[in-house]
Design an enzyme around this catalytic site. Structure first.
Site, PDB file in Angstrom:
ATOM      1  N   SER A 286       0.665  -1.368  -0.225  1.00  0.00           N
ATOM      2  CA  SER A 286       0.061  -0.258  -0.171  1.00  0.00           C
ATOM      3  C   SER A 286       0.529   1.218  -0.240  1.00  0.00           C
ATOM      4  CB  SER A 286      -1.138   0.013   1.012  1.00  0.00           C
ATOM      5  OG  SER A 286      -1.444   1.073   1.366  1.00  0.00           O
ATOM      6  N   ASP A 328       1.327  -3.734   5.826  1.00  0.00           N
ATOM      7  CA  ASP A 328       0.638  -3.611   4.418  1.00  0.00           C
ATOM      8  C   ASP A 328       1.342  -4.356   2.987  1.00  0.00           C
ATOM      9  OD1 ASP A 328       2.956  -2.185   4.792  1.00  0.00           O
ATOM     10  OD2 ASP A 328       2.274  -0.229   3.247  1.00  0.00           O
TER      11      ASP A 328
END
Length: 422
Positions: A286, A328
């Site tokens: 991300s 992430d």
């Protein structure tokens, strides 16, 4: 040693059957011996009484011959009576004790000798009876009995014992078999159910009702115990499945974790090498996760991770796999891969799926983006570590290009990246 001892132990069937047979045989033997003994005593009394009657008959018959001292007439009269009766030896004496006449049963060999032995053992001593003429003794008779009747009785008694023993053994085995059907049958069914529960973990089987009240009560308790074991096994299996899932999956997103992903990747590479197939690994990260997490809090970060996991999973085929590696970072396994363009197309679909805002707790929404790096087996590596490192490097290369606001598709590691705004 324990197996040998177990196999050498007698079965309950053999113990009960042997016990019934022994009891029956002992009972028959005791009864037969008692009846034989009573019969022998009765026959002995009868034989002694009969011998006295024979002696009296001989006394009356030879009385005249003894009075006149006629040994020829005495022998004829003695032989006439003794030959037809149970007499082994008959002697007639005069008043002075001199032998006047004698008759002996002819010796017929072993049988005659056996009969004489029986008579000596069971009958009284030879009887002596006076010969009386006009109330005055004129001589005497010495009579020894013969054991032919006793021998026939003993032989018939022995045959009866053997026959009764055989019949009793048959009846005992029949009754034992009927008894065993009521005892051994339920026990054998319990043993089968217990064996299945111990070896096969088949706790769903139950023992049927038994005709005997005690065995039926024990069977009910056994079934209740199986109910508890089945419930315990069900709960244990559920807990094991839960623990196994927790050990191999991420608790937040529900996706497989790194260990699960690497295991699947190892099998995919082995299968690809065997069948000459290509495999693609996508490394996803991300771009704005830290910013979202710092700005909106950890709950917002968790919501973004869950949204990313769901959207990525929705873009994959059934045989593909997406996992959360940590933080992430996500990884996707594409197998089998027919063309490199297929990996780029799926990566593009994943990136496009991030264009929809993610709803956060508290009513806020945010846009996020992903940087994707792709590595292909066997082009960029032949081991899980090499492929993950290659995809990771491609992802960072794409991320660095994205900082300049570019969308790039780098052929070396097939790095893919897109930049969107919140």
């Amino acid at each position: 040693m324990s197996l040998f001892n177990r196999s050498a132990r007698p079965t309950l069937r053999s113990v009960i059957g042997r016990g019934n047979l022994i009891v029956a045989l002992v009972g028959v033997a005791m009864t037969s011996l008692s009846l034989t003994a009573l019969g022998v005593l009765a026959l002995r009394v009868y034989a002694d009484h009969n011998l006295h009657l024979i002696a009296r008959s001989i006394s009356y018959t030879v009385e005249a011959a003894v009075v006149f001292n006629d040994n020829v007439a005495a022998n004829e009269a003695l032989a006439l009576i003794a030959a037809t009766e149970e007499v082994a030896d008959a002697q007639v004496f005069d008043a002075s004790g001199q032998l006047l006449a004698r008759w002996q049963r002819p010796d017929t060999g072993l049988v005659s000798e056996l009969e004489m032995q029986i008579s000596r053992a069971l009958l009284e001593e030879p009887i002596r009876l006076p010969i009386v003429h006009q109330d005055r003794p004129v001589g005497s008779i010495l009579l020894t009995g013969h054991g032919a009747s006793l021998m026939r009785f003993l032989l018939s008694g022995l045959a009866g014992i053997v026959l009764c023993t055989a019949l009793s053994a048959g009846v005992a085995m029949f009754l034992a078999r009927r008894q065993l059907q009521g005892i051994i049958g339920p026990l054998r069914r319990w043993a089968d159910v217990a064996h299945a529960a111990r070896i096969e973990r088949a706790f769903d089987q139950r023992v049927p009702p038994a005709r005997i009240a005690e065995l039926d009560s024990l069977g009910n308790d056994f079934n209740a115990l199986l109910d508890e074991l089945e419930s315990w096994q069900t709960n244990l299996q559920s807990e094991n499945e839960t623990l196994a899932h927790q050990a191999s999956h991420d608790s937040l997103t529900g996706l497989p974790n790194r260990a699960f992903f690497e295991g699947r990747l190892i099998r995919a590479l082995r299968n690809g090498s065997k069948h000459n197939q290509r495999v693609a690994v996508l490394f996803l990260d991300s771009d704005r996760f830290k910013e979202i997490n710092d700005s909106f809090g950890h709950a917002a970060g968790d919501a973004v991770l869950v949204a990313v996991a769901n959207r990525v999973r929705a873009q994959l085929r059934e045989e593909d796999l997406v996992a959360r590696l940590g933080g992430d970072e996500f990884a996707v396994l594409l197998t089998p891969l027919h063309r490199t363009e297929d990996a780029e197309r799926i990566a593009g679909k994943i990136i496009d799926s991030m264009q929809m805002p993610v709803q956060l707790p508290g009513g806020h929404s945010v846009l996020t983006s992903l940087s994707v790096g792709i590595s292909i087996f066997p082009d960029h590596g032949t081991t899980p570590g090499a492929l993950l490192n290659a995809a990771d490097a491609a992802m960072y290369h794409a991320k660095s290009l994205a900082r300049g606001g570019q969308y790039t598709a780098r052929s070396e590691h097939l790095a893919v990246n897109v930049q969107t705004r919140s």
